[in-house]
Every structure is written in C-alpha cells, then in structure tokens.
Design an enzyme around this catalytic site. Structure first.
Site, PDB file in Angstrom:
ATOM      1  N   VAL A  40      -1.733  42.305  30.412  1.00 57.60           N
ATOM      2  CA  VAL A  40      -2.481  43.562  30.379  1.00 57.60           C
ATOM      3  C   VAL A  40      -2.756  43.939  28.920  1.00 57.60           C
ATOM      4  O   VAL A  40      -1.852  43.894  28.080  1.00 57.60           O
ATOM      5  CB  VAL A  40      -1.714  44.695  31.081  1.00 57.60           C
ATOM      6  CG1 VAL A  40      -2.574  45.960  31.121  1.00 57.60           C
ATOM      7  CG2 VAL A  40      -1.319  44.288  32.491  1.00 57.60           C
ATOM      8  N   ASP A  71       5.174  46.826  47.261  1.00 57.17           N
ATOM      9  CA  ASP A  71       5.973  46.652  46.040  1.00 57.17           C
ATOM     10  C   ASP A  71       6.097  47.981  45.292  1.00 57.17           C
ATOM     11  O   ASP A  71       5.991  48.023  44.076  1.00 57.17           O
ATOM     12  CB  ASP A  71       5.329  45.582  45.151  1.00 57.17           C
ATOM     13  CG  ASP A  71       6.278  45.120  44.037  1.00 57.17           C
ATOM     14  OD1 ASP A  71       7.510  45.148  44.255  1.00 57.17           O
ATOM     15  OD2 ASP A  71       5.800  44.750  42.958  1.00 57.17           O
ATOM     16  N   ARG A 105       3.009  42.577  30.212  1.00 56.64           N
ATOM     17  CA  ARG A 105       3.038  41.167  30.614  1.00 56.64           C
ATOM     18  C   ARG A 105       3.807  41.083  31.928  1.00 56.64           C
ATOM     19  O   ARG A 105       5.011  41.326  31.969  1.00 56.64           O
ATOM     20  CB  ARG A 105       3.707  40.318  29.538  1.00 56.64           C
ATOM     21  CG  ARG A 105       3.702  38.823  29.835  1.00 56.64           C
ATOM     22  CD  ARG A 105       4.282  38.040  28.664  1.00 56.64           C
ATOM     23  NE  ARG A 105       4.395  36.627  28.930  1.00 56.64           N
ATOM     24  CZ  ARG A 105       3.409  35.751  28.805  1.00 56.64           C
ATOM     25  NH1 ARG A 105       2.231  36.171  28.414  1.00 56.64           N
ATOM     26  NH2 ARG A 105       3.593  34.465  29.068  1.00 56.64           N
ATOM     27  N   GLY A 106       3.102  40.791  33.006  1.00 53.17           N
ATOM     28  CA  GLY A 106       3.736  40.712  34.318  1.00 53.17           C
ATOM     29  C   GLY A 106       4.042  39.282  34.699  1.00 53.17           C
ATOM     30  O   GLY A 106       3.977  38.368  33.875  1.00 53.17           O
ATOM     31  N   GLY A 107       4.353  39.087  35.975  1.00 47.62           N
ATOM     32  CA  GLY A 107       4.726  37.764  36.457  1.00 47.62           C
ATOM     33  C   GLY A 107       3.598  36.754  36.345  1.00 47.62           C
ATOM     34  O   GLY A 107       3.830  35.595  36.047  1.00 47.62           O
ATOM     35  N   MET A 108       2.344  37.197  36.581  1.00 47.37           N
ATOM     36  CA  MET A 108       1.231  36.267  36.570  1.00 47.37           C
ATOM     37  C   MET A 108      -0.001  36.801  35.843  1.00 47.37           C
ATOM     38  O   MET A 108      -1.057  36.193  35.894  1.00 47.37           O
ATOM     39  CB  MET A 108       0.836  35.901  38.008  1.00 47.37           C
ATOM     40  CG  MET A 108       1.936  35.161  38.757  1.00 47.37           C
ATOM     41  SD  MET A 108       1.428  34.720  40.422  1.00 47.37           S
ATOM     42  CE  MET A 108       0.124  33.549  40.046  1.00 47.37           C
TER      43      MET A 108
END
Length: 659
Positions: free
Chosen positions: A26, A136, A20-23
């Site tokens: 997965v 990044d 679970r990323g910023g936006m």
C-alpha cells in the site's frame, strides 16, 4: 515494489509506502487528476500477478468494495491494471487503526466504545444487505479519522488472498483471535461470523486485550469453541450489565443464541447505556452441544504423516489397552515405583495420541482429499498426464482467449489449483485460444457518442453496447457518468460481454440517503445542495434520552426513495432534543434521603423545586421518617425545569406524660 516519486498508471504520483500486507503493498499517492488529492494505492505483489486465480479474485472483490458507498466504509475510487500489476485506489485515511488506538487509550469509555461499534455496525449492515460477508473483521481493518470516525476496510480482499495459498498458515495468525467457532470448525463464514468478530472487537475496546490468546493458531482456535468468554465487568467494573450482555450475545458459541443480523445487534447496542436497563440480569446461554462430544473421525494413514515427528513416534510406542498394563500377573512387589511410573507414562502417551487425533480432526476437515496440481502454462497433453498422475479424472476442455497464455496451453483448472478434492474427481481444463481482447479505457467524463464510435472500431457489436440514462445536475447531458467495466479490464471479444455506459441527462429526481443518526444541520445543507426547496424540509423535534440533541431519529420518505425535486413533496426529519419532562416515580414508603437523591441525581429535578413537609397522620404501619404522600402523584408528567415536587414525611405527635 513501486519506485517512490514515480507516476503510476498515468495518474498517481507515489509519495511513500505506508503498508505491507500478506499479498499486497500500500502506497500513499497524490491523484494528479483530482488536483493532488491524497489517496492510498494498493498493488498486488509481483509474485501473485501471474496467478490467474489471485488476479481474478482481486478484481472481483475490488469491484464489490467499489459498490459499498457508506461514510463508515473506506471508499474505492479506482480499479485497474498497470504494466501487468493489478491495483486499486482508495480514500486515504490519515489516522490510526483501531488496534493501535486501543493500545494507546485502553480501556475505552463506555460511550466511546458504543459510538465506534455503532458506526462499524452501520457499515456492516450495508455490506450484508449487498450480500458481502467481510470474514476478516479485526481492529487492524478499522481505521479512525482524526475526528474519531470509524471506517471499515479490506472487504473480502483478505479472503481472496487466503484462498490462493492455503498452506500459508501465518496469514491466519493475524485474524484467528477474531475467528468464530463455526469458522474454527471449518464451516463457511456467514453474517453471524462477522457479528462474532465484532463482539470480540467490542470486548477488546472495553478491556484493552483479546479474550483468547495462545502460542499457536490451533490453541487459539480451540478456545473459541471450548472456552467461555471471560467477564468484561470483572476487568472493567464501569461496564453496565446491559452493555456486557451485548458482547455475550454477539460472541455466543451457538448460532441460535447469537444475533441474527447487525440490525438486531445495533438496536440492542443503542439502548445498552439507557437508564431503563440499569437492573438488567446477566445473559447466560447453554453453550453445550452434541457436536462437542461426538466421536472423532477415523484418521487416514496419509494424514498421520503430517503429525510432527515426536507425536508420530509416540503413537508407535503406545499400547493397545493402557488400562490392562498392570495386572496381578505382571505386578512385581520388588519394584512398585517402576510400574507406577510405567503406568503414568503409558497414560501420558495415550493422551498425546488423543490430542494429536483431535488436532488432525480440527485442522483437516476433509482428510481424504488432495490438492489439485498447478498445471497453468502446460500443454493439454502435459496437463492431462500431471492430473492423472495425481489420481484425478479429466473433465471438459473449454477454450478462452488470453493475452498472456500461449494458444493451446492451460490457463487454469476448474476447480482451481491448490483446491482440495477427492481422488477420482473430474477436473476441467481451460485452454487458451490466443489473444482476442483489448484493454477497457476510462470513458467517464467523455461524450457517449465518441465512446460508442471507439468501441465499434474495436469490433464490439452494437447489441453489446448498452446505454442507460441517469439524471445529473453536475454533468453535461450526454456525458458518460459510469461504466460497467472498470478501466484496465481486459475485454474478450469472443465472449458476449455487455458494456453498459451510464450517460447523464438533465436531473429532476434524487435518491434520498439514510439520514438517521446524522446531524440535522448537515442533512438540511445536503438537501438544499440537491435543489430541495427549504420550505419542503420540515423539522419535528422529539425528546430522547438515547440520541444526541440535533441527531435525526426518523425520516420520511425513507432512505433510497426517489424524490422528484420538481414536485412539492415534503421531507420530514424527526430530530432528537433534550428530555424536559418525565413520568413521576413513586416514593411512598421510601426514606427522605433516598427520595431527594433520586429526584435530583436520577430524575433531574432541581433541589430548589423540592419541598419537604412533615405530617402527623399516616396510613397504619407507616414508619417515622418515611414518605407517605407526594405531589405530583406517581405516573404524572413533570417538567424538569418548572414543576415543584412536594414530599410529605410522617412525623408522629409526641405525647407528654400526665402528672
């Protein structure tokens, strides 16, 4: 959030959520088309699906990633849209990310750290040649397979996310530890910014921690361009100076001192553990810059309102000239402590004001700018009123078909909402002309004639359907191999967008890959599968102390060459083999102990092949026990397995006294 067990996009059975990323979320899924092969499906969150900027950038960056075909880059297999949800599918790497691996195994051995960094550099070399800057890079974005192969992921996606919501500073905290000095100052990220991040990652692999840390993103960012890099060797004495020098050069604060390309860094890294560089001196750069001491820019009153309340109050209480706070007229003999305290207090207040101004300068590169309001979905009249109220001028009006935005309403502004611009800037409006589009299907594997007929039925003009032929041994002639617009792309009929279909034809040529650094057995097998005759694959061995035996060091023809398998053109692979001969060093004047240890431990001569004899004559000034002769002589080639080395030690005659 996608339901577990659901078949997503008619192809992927969702097994579980794995990230679970910023936006984006997965999921681990099984590709039903590819016999249940495991893939990772990344889906843009629901709250960002209606943001046209986020969607457009997600698609653009995903396509860029799809072009990066490299063994050390996570492969993108599919891009599309399902029920309004943007997604991409990629190969599933069943292993750890580098951050967790470092945490469990730090510090990594010199050899392992060099191997992993070498693979990262090879991946980034391809990205940079395609004009893609990662921006990044961090251990969390580097995955390790169970066999230790490094794979770089999240190319540009994190950047696209960050640009959609500049106020979400928490998204910066995850990568500020790897932020280059120029990025911390607000400059655009470049190839050298990626190199700096890789230098910080390299430091972390060899020490087990990041070099700069703090309580806030600002504190950490300041350290990147103010604080010298801590010594790697001081924490890990097993690191040779040549290896530390690679990190020092990669993390140089001045761009002129830093590696200019990943290729340059890769070449330097490749020899960092070499015996020839064992006596290398430490790299020391003059990192001072006029930019570090320049006058702070004037801060506007509107910017001051963004300082925390405590700081703002402190500024109002400060005096105009603290150095004149205590004079002969104001000095009170009855209470000297009080005035000394007051003086210290005033100096402290002045210091706080200076610190606050410095932070404003760093964090607000354009203090006189304001954010463009989000007018998406408004009528043209409403949007104009909103923009004028924010002190912007109205620029051009452009129309564009839209499946989601009602005709006559705003799709987006140019520049986009949230972007900082000066008051009075002209803002262009993109207005919806209504629906005039269709969804591109998956044409791969279908007959090109059927696809062309289908596109014509959907009113795509003949001149916008382009056929490009490509040789293939695996697909039937006339079958679509690739399509320029991915499945799920919204095709706007009002725009003259070309659709390119790559169609298979019988193959007679292949593209040679980059085989340098790979195992020769694997490459030979791969070439045979591509119908290259075995008698045209020539192996030449070359001794090397830097490459693993069996590894390809050179190739001819080079990578990217179009090779015609129907012509008798030889492919030459130069393969590394273990060093068996070296140049004999000079030991004249050395002690016997040093000479034998060096021959056995460094040069690699077997002790049984070393003969020591004593001689009674020697050049004037020779000390007893020193080497005065050697065979072979210095510079001559010696076979490590066969050559016998003879060392002559000076032993002067002893004379007895005459009675």
């Amino acid at each position: 959030m996608i339901q577990i067990g659901k078949i997503f996009a008619g192809r992927y059975r969702i097994v579980k959520q794995i990230g679970r990323g910023g936006m984006a979320d997965v999921y681990l899924a099984k590709d039903l088309i590819l016999d249940g092969e495991e893939v990772a499906v990344k889906v843009l969150r629901t709250n960002y699906q209606t943001d046209p900027i986020a969607v457009a950038r997600f698609q653009r960056e995903a396509r860029a990633m799809a072009d990066l075909d490299h063994p050390h880059i996570v492969r993108i297999t599919d891009i599309g849209e399902e029920d309004g949800q943007q997604y991409l599918a990629m190969e599933y790497v069943a292993g750890l990310d580098l951050k967790r691996y470092i945490k469990e195994h730090y510090p990594l051995s010199n050899e392992e750290a060099v191997r992993i960094m070498g693979q990262i550099l090879l991946a980034m070399r391809l990205a940079h040649t395609r004009g893609i800057v990662h921006r990044d890079l961090k251990p969390q974005n580097i995955l390790l397979t169970p066999d230790g192969t490094a794979k770089v992921t999240d190319f540009g996606i994190a950047v696209a996310f960050a640009e959609t919501s500049l106020t979400q500073t928490n998204s910066m905290l995850g990568s500020v530890h790897y932020l280059s000095p120029e990025q911390a100052r607000g400059s655009k990220a470049t190839v050298q910014s990626d190199i700096y991040a890789m230098g910080i990652i390299f430091y972390e692999m060899l020490t087990g921690h990041i070099p700069y840390d703090g309580d806030s993103a600002v504190t950490i960012a300041l350290q990147h361009f103010q604080k010298p890099l801590p010594s790697v060797i001081a924490e890990n004495p097993s690191v040779p100076q040549a290896l530390e020098n690679v990190i020092i050069k990669a993390t140089a604060k001045k761009l002129t001192n830093r590696y200019r390309s990943v290729s340059e860094m890769y070449v330097d890294l490749s020899s960092s553990l070499s015996y020839n560089r064992r006596n290398e001196s430490k790299l020391i750069f003059d990192e001072t810059s006029k930019a570090d001491t320049k006058t702070l820019p004037k801060v506007s009153q509107s910017t001051l309102t963004s300082i925390p309340k405590v700081q703002a109050q402190t500024e109002h209480k400060s005096i105009k000239n603290p150095s004149q706070a205590v004079t002969e007229e104001t000095y009170q003999p009855q209470a000297p402590k009080k005035h000394r305290f007051k003086m210290r207090y005033l100096i402290l207040l002045a210091s706080l004001v200076l610190v606050a101004a410095s932070l404003i300068w760093i964090l607000s590169r354009t203090p006189a700018t304001i954010a463009i309001p989000d007018v998406a979905g408004q009528t043209v009249a409403e949007a104009k009123a909103t923009l004028k109220k924010a002190n912007f001028e109205i620029g051009e009006e452009k129309t564009e078909a839209s499946e989601k935005v009602e005709e006559g309403r705003i799709i987006r502004t140019d520049p986009g909402a949230g972007t900082g611009r000066k008051e009075g800037t002209k803002i262009n409006l993109v207005v919806s002309s209504g629906k005039q589009s269709f969804q591109i299907s998956n044409y791969v594997g279908r007959k090109s004639s059927d696809v062309i007929a289908e596109l014509k039925e959907k009113k795509v003009p003949d001149n916008l359907i382009k056929i490009e032929e490509e040789e293939s041994n695996e697909s039937e002639a006339g079958t679509v191999l690739k399509q320029s617009l991915p499945e799920g792309t919204t095709y706007d009929l009002s725009k003259a967008t070309q659709i390119v279909l790559t169609v298979a034809k019988k193959a007679t040529t292949i593209q040679l890959g980059n085989y340098i650094g790979r195992n020769s057995t694997e490459v030979i097998s791969e070439l045979k599968q591509k119908k290259v005759p075995e008698n045209l694959i020539k192996i030449e061995e070359e001794e090397s102390s830097e490459s693993e035996p069996g590894t390809i060091m050179k190739q001819s023809p080079g990578a990217g060459t179009t090779y015609d398998v129907s012509k008798p053109t030889q492919i030459v692979l130069t393969v590394a083999k273990k060093v068996t001969s070296v140049a004999m060093p000079s030991y004249i004047g050395s002690s016997l102990e040093f000479t034998k240890n060096n021959l056995i431990q460094i040069v690699g001569i077997k002790e049984a092949n070393i003969e020591v004899v004593e001689v009674t004559t020697a050049p004037a000034g020779s000390a007893e026990g020193m080497v005065v002769e050697q065979s072979p002589r210095a510079g001559e080639k010696v076979d490590l397995n066969k050559t016998r080395v003879k060392i002559s030690i000076y032993k002067p005659k002893t004379t007895s006294a005459t009675p």
